[in-house]
Design a protein around this motif. Structure first.
Motif, PDB file in Angstrom:
ATOM      1  N   TYR A  74      17.478  14.515  14.118  1.00  0.00           N
ATOM      2  CA  TYR A  74      18.079  13.575  15.066  1.00  0.00           C
ATOM      3  C   TYR A  74      18.283  12.212  14.410  1.00  0.00           C
ATOM      4  CZ  TYR A  74      16.390  17.146  18.190  1.00  0.00           C
ATOM      5  OH  TYR A  74      16.146  18.355  18.775  1.00  0.00           O
ATOM      6  N   ASP A  75      19.232  11.462  14.983  1.00  0.00           N
ATOM      7  CA  ASP A  75      19.394  10.065  14.584  1.00  0.00           C
ATOM      8  C   ASP A  75      18.277   9.268  15.264  1.00  0.00           C
ATOM      9  OD1 ASP A  75      20.018   7.456  14.117  1.00  0.00           O
ATOM     10  OD2 ASP A  75      22.121   7.620  14.729  1.00  0.00           O
ATOM     11  N   LEU A  76      17.360   8.754  14.484  1.00  0.00           N
ATOM     12  CA  LEU A  76      16.175   8.099  15.039  1.00  0.00           C
ATOM     13  C   LEU A  76      16.277   6.574  14.979  1.00  0.00           C
ATOM     14  CD1 LEU A  76      13.658  10.640  13.510  1.00  0.00           C
ATOM     15  CD2 LEU A  76      14.383  10.482  15.896  1.00  0.00           C
ATOM     16  N   SER A  77      17.497   6.082  14.762  1.00  0.00           N
ATOM     17  CA  SER A  77      17.690   4.627  14.630  1.00  0.00           C
ATOM     18  C   SER A  77      17.261   3.892  15.893  1.00  0.00           C
ATOM     19  CB  SER A  77      19.157   4.308  14.334  1.00  0.00           C
ATOM     20  OG  SER A  77      19.603   5.056  13.247  1.00  0.00           O
ATOM     21  N   GLU A  78      17.723   4.353  17.044  1.00  0.00           N
ATOM     22  CA  GLU A  78      17.438   3.635  18.288  1.00  0.00           C
ATOM     23  C   GLU A  78      15.947   3.721  18.631  1.00  0.00           C
ATOM     24  OE1 GLU A  78      19.675   4.979  21.676  1.00  0.00           O
ATOM     25  OE2 GLU A  78      18.585   3.629  23.028  1.00  0.00           O
ATOM     26  N   LEU A  79      15.394   4.907  18.533  1.00  0.00           N
ATOM     27  CA  LEU A  79      13.973   5.080  18.873  1.00  0.00           C
ATOM     28  C   LEU A  79      13.094   4.179  18.002  1.00  0.00           C
ATOM     29  CD1 LEU A  79      11.625   6.453  20.317  1.00  0.00           C
ATOM     30  CD2 LEU A  79      11.821   8.361  18.697  1.00  0.00           C
ATOM     31  N   THR A  80      13.338   4.184  16.700  1.00  0.00           N
ATOM     32  CA  THR A  80      12.475   3.392  15.815  1.00  0.00           C
ATOM     33  C   THR A  80      12.703   1.892  16.019  1.00  0.00           C
ATOM     34  OG1 THR A  80      14.065   3.730  14.018  1.00  0.00           O
ATOM     35  CG2 THR A  80      12.138   5.160  14.057  1.00  0.00           C
ATOM     36  N   ALA A  81      13.961   1.504  16.255  1.00  0.00           N
ATOM     37  CA  ALA A  81      14.233   0.073  16.490  1.00  0.00           C
ATOM     38  C   ALA A  81      13.511  -0.409  17.746  1.00  0.00           C
ATOM     39  CB  ALA A  81      15.743  -0.160  16.614  1.00  0.00           C
ATOM     40  N   GLU A  82      13.512   0.403  18.781  1.00  0.00           N
ATOM     41  CA  GLU A  82      12.847   0.013  20.035  1.00  0.00           C
ATOM     42  C   GLU A  82      11.325  -0.008  19.871  1.00  0.00           C
ATOM     43  OE1 GLU A  82      14.424  -1.207  22.733  1.00  0.00           O
ATOM     44  OE2 GLU A  82      16.240  -0.997  21.519  1.00  0.00           O
ATOM     45  N   LEU A  83      10.792   0.923  19.124  1.00  0.00           N
ATOM     46  CA  LEU A  83       9.338   0.917  18.875  1.00  0.00           C
ATOM     47  C   LEU A  83       8.934  -0.337  18.108  1.00  0.00           C
ATOM     48  CD1 LEU A  83       8.825   4.683  17.918  1.00  0.00           C
ATOM     49  CD2 LEU A  83       7.837   3.545  19.922  1.00  0.00           C
ATOM     50  N   LYS A  84       9.747  -0.707  17.116  1.00  0.00           N
ATOM     51  CA  LYS A  84       9.438  -1.900  16.326  1.00  0.00           C
ATOM     52  C   LYS A  84       9.531  -3.156  17.189  1.00  0.00           C
ATOM     53  CE  LYS A  84       9.182  -2.024  12.341  1.00  0.00           C
ATOM     54  NZ  LYS A  84       7.853  -1.882  11.697  1.00  0.00           N
ATOM     55  N   LYS A  85      10.506  -3.166  18.126  1.00  0.00           N
ATOM     56  CA  LYS A  85      10.675  -4.345  18.999  1.00  0.00           C
ATOM     57  C   LYS A  85       9.420  -4.637  19.800  1.00  0.00           C
ATOM     58  CE  LYS A  85      15.523  -4.371  20.156  1.00  0.00           C
ATOM     59  NZ  LYS A  85      16.480  -3.915  21.173  1.00  0.00           N
ATOM     60  N   VAL A  86       8.690  -3.587  20.173  1.00  0.00           N
ATOM     61  CA  VAL A  86       7.466  -3.816  20.952  1.00  0.00           C
ATOM     62  C   VAL A  86       6.234  -3.863  20.044  1.00  0.00           C
ATOM     63  CG1 VAL A  86       8.410  -2.872  23.089  1.00  0.00           C
ATOM     64  CG2 VAL A  86       7.153  -1.354  21.536  1.00  0.00           C
ATOM     65  N   GLY A  87       6.458  -3.977  18.746  1.00  0.00           N
ATOM     66  CA  GLY A  87       5.359  -4.242  17.820  1.00  0.00           C
ATOM     67  C   GLY A  87       4.588  -3.019  17.357  1.00  0.00           C
ATOM     68  N   LEU A  88       5.195  -1.840  17.501  1.00  0.00           N
ATOM     69  CA  LEU A  88       4.485  -0.631  17.079  1.00  0.00           C
ATOM     70  C   LEU A  88       4.911  -0.228  15.675  1.00  0.00           C
ATOM     71  CD1 LEU A  88       4.590   1.340  20.441  1.00  0.00           C
ATOM     72  CD2 LEU A  88       2.622   0.215  19.380  1.00  0.00           C
ATOM     73  N   ARG A  89       3.975   0.364  14.966  1.00  0.00           N
ATOM     74  CA  ARG A  89       4.222   0.843  13.619  1.00  0.00           C
ATOM     75  C   ARG A  89       4.870   2.219  13.705  1.00  0.00           C
ATOM     76  NH1 ARG A  89       1.579  -0.172   8.612  1.00  0.00           N
ATOM     77  NH2 ARG A  89       2.082   1.619   7.329  1.00  0.00           N
ATOM     78  N   THR A  90       5.887   2.454  12.878  1.00  0.00           N
ATOM     79  CA  THR A  90       6.620   3.724  12.946  1.00  0.00           C
ATOM     80  C   THR A  90       6.303   4.585  11.718  1.00  0.00           C
ATOM     81  OG1 THR A  90       8.520   2.633  11.912  1.00  0.00           O
ATOM     82  CG2 THR A  90       8.561   2.828  14.312  1.00  0.00           C
ATOM     83  N   ASN A  91       5.725   5.736  11.974  1.00  0.00           N
ATOM     84  CA  ASN A  91       5.437   6.719  10.914  1.00  0.00           C
ATOM     85  C   ASN A  91       6.193   8.004  11.248  1.00  0.00           C
ATOM     86  OD1 ASN A  91       3.533   4.767  10.298  1.00  0.00           O
ATOM     87  ND2 ASN A  91       1.836   6.193  10.104  1.00  0.00           N
ATOM     88  N   ILE A  92       6.729   8.665  10.233  1.00  0.00           N
ATOM     89  CA  ILE A  92       7.394   9.949  10.467  1.00  0.00           C
ATOM     90  C   ILE A  92       6.748  11.026   9.604  1.00  0.00           C
ATOM     91  CG2 ILE A  92       9.199   9.549   8.705  1.00  0.00           C
ATOM     92  CD1 ILE A  92      11.155  11.109  10.531  1.00  0.00           C
ATOM     93  N   GLU A  93       6.741  12.240  10.130  1.00  0.00           N
ATOM     94  CA  GLU A  93       6.331  13.410   9.361  1.00  0.00           C
ATOM     95  C   GLU A  93       7.535  14.330   9.293  1.00  0.00           C
ATOM     96  OE1 GLU A  93       2.763  14.992  11.191  1.00  0.00           O
ATOM     97  OE2 GLU A  93       1.597  13.396  10.247  1.00  0.00           O
ATOM     98  N   THR A  94       8.032  14.553   8.083  1.00  0.00           N
ATOM     99  CA  THR A  94       9.262  15.330   7.946  1.00  0.00           C
ATOM    100  C   THR A  94       9.178  16.299   6.764  1.00  0.00           C
ATOM    101  OG1 THR A  94      11.660  15.208   7.588  1.00  0.00           O
ATOM    102  CG2 THR A  94      10.343  13.478   6.570  1.00  0.00           C
TER     103      THR A  94
END
Ligand code: SF4
Length: 193
Positions: A74-94
């Motif tokens: 999936y395109d995860l641009s929006e999800l990760t941008a929104e998570l970062k906006k609220v100060g959360l760290r973004t980790n992915i397992e791929t």
């Protein structure tokens, strides 16, 4: 598919509290996959980005782990941008089977023999986590260690059903090749998701 607040059981962030968002859908087809129910994306409800972010934010976590399935489908641009906006760290397992989109604090690349990784994942990987199912996986792991960037953390993790057989080999391998570390699925020992 599901989201929950738990302890990261594997790899570099092992032992840290983390909010997991598991996205449905995977076409990699690992024979030993322990989340086969994730494969069919249509079997799971669609959840808005806002809802996912709000639930993660409300959990008290500092880290969000996006996993699957294969989340990079999936395109995860929006999800990760929104998570970062609220100060959360973004980790992915791929598995690296698809080009990774989004803004990531940590990329855990876990290649699978069942679908070759996309070369674009190599420079992104902060962590290389290879699941050891049989002896030939050690030389296979080294192929990827040669492709990721210098400083990428390297982990060898026994496949759960082969742990008794493979763990002694992993221990000896790591002693002989200390650039690698052992990763165990400690959440399974703690009986947590
Ligand atoms: S990539 Fe992950 S979710 Fe997909 S089949 Fe393999 S272990 Fe299962």
């Amino acid at each position: 598919m599901e989201d929950f607040y738990t302890i990261q059981g594997e790899g570099y962030f092992q032992g840290h509290a983390a909010y997991f968002i598991r996205l449905g859908g995977c076409d990699v087809g690992c024979v030993w996959c322990d989340v086969k129910e994730s494969w069919n994306a249509d079997a799971h409800p669609k959840v808005s980005v806002d809802e996912m972010v709000n639930r993660a934010k409300a959990s008290n976590t500092e880290i969000v782990v996006i996993t699957g399935g294969e989340p990079a489908m999936y395109d995860l641009s929006e999800l990760t941008a929104e998570l970062k906006k609220v100060g959360l760290r973004t980790n992915i397992e791929t598995s690296g089977a698809y080009p990774v989109t989004g803004v990531w604090d940590w990329v855990c690349f876990s290649p699978k023999k069942f679908k070759a990784p996309h070369a674009s994942v190599y420079p992104l990987a902060d962590e290389l986590k290879v699941i050891v199912y049989n002896k030939s996986d050690f030389s296979w792991a080294e192929e990827f260690a040669n492709r990721v960037k210098p400083g990428c953390e390297r982990f060898l993790q026994p496949e759960w059903s082969k742990e008794k057989e493979m763990l002694p080999l992993i221990i000896e391998y790591v002693k002989a090749n200390p650039q690698w570390k052992v990763s165990l699925q400690i959440h399974k020992y703690m009986n947590i998701p």
